[in-house]
Design a protein around this motif. Sequence first.
Motif, PDB file in Angstrom:
ATOM      1  N   LEU A   1       0.992  -1.350   0.006  1.00  0.00           N
ATOM      2  CA  LEU A   1       0.013  -0.143   0.062  1.00  0.00           C
ATOM      3  C   LEU A   1       0.796   1.006  -0.226  1.00  0.00           C
ATOM      4  N   GLU A   2       1.979   1.163   0.866  1.00  0.00           N
ATOM      5  CA  GLU A   2       2.772   2.412   0.870  1.00  0.00           C
ATOM      6  C   GLU A   2       3.417   2.718  -0.599  1.00  0.00           C
ATOM      7  N   GLU A   3       3.961   1.709  -1.178  1.00  0.00           N
ATOM      8  CA  GLU A   3       4.293   1.723  -2.698  1.00  0.00           C
ATOM      9  C   GLU A   3       3.602   2.290  -3.745  1.00  0.00           C
ATOM     10  N   PHE A   4       2.477   1.797  -3.338  1.00  0.00           N
ATOM     11  CA  PHE A   4       1.302   2.207  -4.808  1.00  0.00           C
ATOM     12  C   PHE A   4       1.395   3.716  -5.012  1.00  0.00           C
ATOM     13  N   PRO A   5       1.424   3.975  -6.266  1.00  0.00           N
ATOM     14  CA  PRO A   5       0.925   3.091  -7.398  1.00  0.00           C
ATOM     15  C   PRO A   5       2.018   2.149  -7.831  1.00  0.00           C
ATOM     16  N   ASN A   6       3.183   2.091  -7.458  1.00  0.00           N
ATOM     17  CA  ASN A   6       3.941   1.255  -7.957  1.00  0.00           C
ATOM     18  C   ASN A   6       4.146  -0.063  -7.358  1.00  0.00           C
ATOM     19  N   GLU A   7       4.408  -1.056  -8.142  1.00  0.00           N
ATOM     20  CA  GLU A   7       4.578  -2.448  -7.596  1.00  0.00           C
ATOM     21  C   GLU A   7       5.569  -2.660  -6.540  1.00  0.00           C
ATOM     22  N   ALA A   8       5.171  -3.253  -5.068  1.00  0.00           N
ATOM     23  CA  ALA A   8       6.119  -3.643  -4.214  1.00  0.00           C
ATOM     24  C   ALA A   8       6.749  -5.111  -4.312  1.00  0.00           C
ATOM     25  N   CYS A   9       7.830  -5.269  -3.737  1.00  0.00           N
ATOM     26  CA  CYS A   9       8.498  -6.469  -3.528  1.00  0.00           C
ATOM     27  C   CYS A   9       9.212  -6.894  -2.811  1.00  0.00           C
ATOM     28  N   GLY A  10       9.438  -8.399  -2.520  1.00  0.00           N
ATOM     29  CA  GLY A  10      10.097  -8.644  -1.287  1.00  0.00           C
ATOM     30  C   GLY A  10      10.620 -10.057  -1.673  1.00  0.00           C
ATOM     31  N   ILE A  11      11.310 -10.862  -0.529  1.00  0.00           N
ATOM     32  CA  ILE A  11      11.637 -12.136  -0.383  1.00  0.00           C
ATOM     33  C   ILE A  11      11.090 -12.601   0.992  1.00  0.00           C
ATOM     34  N   LEU A  12      10.680 -13.861   0.733  1.00  0.00           N
ATOM     35  CA  LEU A  12      10.148 -14.620   2.047  1.00  0.00           C
ATOM     36  C   LEU A  12      11.267 -15.779   2.333  1.00  0.00           C
ATOM     37  N   ALA A  13      11.870 -15.716   3.536  1.00  0.00           N
ATOM     38  CA  ALA A  13      12.854 -16.427   3.970  1.00  0.00           C
ATOM     39  C   ALA A  13      12.196 -17.584   5.047  1.00  0.00           C
ATOM     40  N   GLY A  14      12.633 -18.770   5.154  1.00  0.00           N
ATOM     41  CA  GLY A  14      12.480 -19.692   6.081  1.00  0.00           C
ATOM     42  C   GLY A  14      12.911 -21.139   5.598  1.00  0.00           C
ATOM     43  N   LYS A  15      11.904 -22.089   5.729  1.00  0.00           N
ATOM     44  CA  LYS A  15      12.265 -23.485   5.752  1.00  0.00           C
ATOM     45  C   LYS A  15      10.786 -24.305   5.504  1.00  0.00           C
ATOM     46  N   ASP A  16      10.902 -25.261   4.483  1.00  0.00           N
ATOM     47  CA  ASP A  16       9.681 -26.043   4.471  1.00  0.00           C
ATOM     48  C   ASP A  16       8.325 -25.212   4.282  1.00  0.00           C
ATOM     49  N   GLY A  17       8.290 -24.178   3.468  1.00  0.00           N
ATOM     50  CA  GLY A  17       7.188 -23.541   3.265  1.00  0.00           C
ATOM     51  C   GLY A  17       6.780 -22.566   4.407  1.00  0.00           C
ATOM     52  N   ARG A  18       7.508 -22.533   5.401  1.00  0.00           N
ATOM     53  CA  ARG A  18       7.163 -21.733   6.551  1.00  0.00           C
ATOM     54  C   ARG A  18       8.051 -20.454   6.470  1.00  0.00           C
ATOM     55  N   VAL A  19       7.280 -19.292   6.464  1.00  0.00           N
ATOM     56  CA  VAL A  19       8.127 -18.121   6.386  1.00  0.00           C
ATOM     57  C   VAL A  19       8.459 -17.764   7.739  1.00  0.00           C
TER      58      VAL A  19
ATOM     59  N   LYS B   1      11.149 -15.092   8.015  1.00  0.00           N
ATOM     60  CA  LYS B   1      11.533 -13.674   7.837  1.00  0.00           C
ATOM     61  C   LYS B   1      11.016 -12.890   6.757  1.00  0.00           C
ATOM     62  N   VAL B   2      10.670 -11.741   6.505  1.00  0.00           N
ATOM     63  CA  VAL B   2      10.314 -11.227   5.529  1.00  0.00           C
ATOM     64  C   VAL B   2      11.247  -9.860   5.076  1.00  0.00           C
ATOM     65  N   TYR B   3      11.832  -9.876   3.796  1.00  0.00           N
ATOM     66  CA  TYR B   3      12.757  -8.901   3.247  1.00  0.00           C
ATOM     67  C   TYR B   3      12.114  -8.027   2.598  1.00  0.00           C
ATOM     68  N   LEU B   4      11.801  -6.663   2.777  1.00  0.00           N
ATOM     69  CA  LEU B   4      11.161  -5.653   2.165  1.00  0.00           C
ATOM     70  C   LEU B   4      12.318  -5.291   1.179  1.00  0.00           C
ATOM     71  N   MET B   5      11.964  -5.418  -0.277  1.00  0.00           N
ATOM     72  CA  MET B   5      13.080  -5.108  -1.449  1.00  0.00           C
ATOM     73  C   MET B   5      12.649  -3.702  -2.017  1.00  0.00           C
ATOM     74  N   THR B   6      13.656  -3.055  -2.681  1.00  0.00           N
ATOM     75  CA  THR B   6      13.364  -1.991  -3.469  1.00  0.00           C
ATOM     76  C   THR B   6      12.984  -2.409  -4.723  1.00  0.00           C
ATOM     77  N   ASN B   7      12.135  -1.910  -5.477  1.00  0.00           N
ATOM     78  CA  ASN B   7      11.776  -2.108  -6.763  1.00  0.00           C
ATOM     79  C   ASN B   7      12.410  -0.872  -7.517  1.00  0.00           C
ATOM     80  N   ILE B   8      13.555  -1.430  -8.071  1.00  0.00           N
ATOM     81  CA  ILE B   8      14.399  -0.284  -8.804  1.00  0.00           C
ATOM     82  C   ILE B   8      13.748   0.162 -10.110  1.00  0.00           C
ATOM     83  N   ASP B   9      12.627  -0.631 -10.681  1.00  0.00           N
ATOM     84  CA  ASP B   9      12.086  -0.369 -11.808  1.00  0.00           C
ATOM     85  C   ASP B   9      11.031   0.638 -11.677  1.00  0.00           C
TER      86      ASP B   9
END
Length: 132
Positions: free
Chosen positions: A17-35, A37-45
């Motif tokens: 919502l904060e990055e709207f109107p641009n797309e936001a993106c990030g990485i989900l870290a964990g194991k066996d499908g369980r998240v 940690k969430v890493y909020l990434m910068t959309n350089i596009d």
Amino acid sequence: MLRLKEEFQKIIIKQCLEEFPNEACGILAGKDGRVEKVYLMTNIDKSPQSYIMDPKEQLKVQKEMRTLGLEMVGIYHSHTASEARPSARDIDEVFYPDAFYVIVSLKDKFNPQIHAFKINEGDVEEKEVCIE
């Protein structure tokens, strides 16, 4: 199945919502499908139709995940005006077929939708998202 803590769901939606109107993106870290940690990434596009994660941030995150003994469970991004379904571009740009591809639809900003997919060689399969 992708397991996502409610706290992480809120963090992801807030970023989208904060990055709207641009797309936001990030990485989900964990194991066996369980998240774990969430890493909020910068959309350089900086685009409402696409995202490109900052390569320097990606490298830093990959090193940290390795140090923490975590794996990349998934990659998420927002769709600012369409459903939470992979676009043709999303399908063409899959680099991690073992990862969940998570899409947050902001078509209705008052009711964001989160869906997860496994995408491999053009084959798209929706997976359950369990909010814990």
